[in-house]
Design an enzyme around this catalytic site. Sequence first.
Site: not given
Length: 428
Positions: A82, A269, A285, A383
């Site tokens: 991202e 998030k 993990d 962004h």
Amino acid sequence: MDKQHLTKFYQKTKQERIEALVSAGLIHEEATTAFSSKIHLSDEVANHMIENQIATYQVPLGLGLNFFINGKDYAVPMATEEPSVIAAASFAAKTIQQAGGFKTTVEDRAMIGQIALKNVEDMNKAEEIILQHADAIIDLANQAHPSIVKRGGGARSIQIRKIQADPTYQTPAFLVIHIHAQTLEAMGANIINTMVEAVKPYLENVTGGTALMGILSNYATECLVTATCRIPTNQLAKEPYTGEQVRDRIIEACQFALVDPYRAVTHNKGIMNGIDAVVLATGNDTRAIEAGIHAYATRSGQYRSLTNWTKAENGDLLGEITIPLPIGTVGGSISIHPAAKFSMKLLGNPAAKELEAVIASIGLAQNFAAVRALVTEGIQKGHMGLQAKSLAITAGAKGDQIEVVTEQLKQAPNMNLATAKAILAQLN
């Protein structure tokens, strides 16, 4: 680490970045030979890692810079697809570094194994019996994995939970025994699973119940790490807002995420953008970490923000994050994936507690950068500026064309794939 060699790292070519890592003392010069092949996952290794392997799937590996944690500098490997994640983390870390950096505390690194019993006639009596036999249960668990005991770890205590039958979901009653064990540098799934499976028959015998399963819990509430930071208001100003206004807006944004789960999910998030990137880069993990951290966000009964931003007595902005972080530094893909081994070397081969501190600090930095942008210029400006490069590549730009298309896209009224293709067509 000699940080001066990492200045304007993003402006360097890939080869210049590698040379800068050598000059900064982060990697040895011999590691630059065939750099890419050294961290490439070969088909031979990949074939032994999973079933039905047909290829490898790559994501970019970059560095989060400017991290000053507990008095030590870090260049943090981050694997992510991202745009803006690494840039945002590095920006936040630089701001926080100037204010003294991150401080962390790591609580006891204990993992939890569960044995679920059903058909227990008298739960209170069974609880008494289990507590009377606690030492024997712990000994039995440790006998199942003597190597971890020899290294100073092993089962330490037990906890009992009584879960009543629930007519709404038509579930029976369960008597659940938790075994808390220290797994040292390993994440510990195999260690814990071996222990609880060894204990199952004994618990059935002393309680008269039936063991449904014995398994590790990824809700690692006995493996918590806290990262904090303090930022003076004179480092927060962003036109047209004063530092005090930015501080207060960050605090209010956090308050919004504390009370509204719809906002909290997106808030968290963003935190996980950074955490997942380091967890993946170091071969840990990501699914286990994600599951445990999101569960921890619901511990009050409602899903809430993982961070808390408040005002200090002198007016500084205070940030804090506490999360369960059962990562490892040995075992699994950590020890066999070449990129994971390389990432651990970049970090100085940290112990598990040190790696926890780095990951928690990344999460706090990521949250600061995202919330600051949200309450000032908005999230899209930064962004989409980075997204422009992805659009240029998708449109077919190559080599020097990528930067030209990217810059023109940033100035275009509509930043989308159609615009990128039109710009590229004009260049050709």
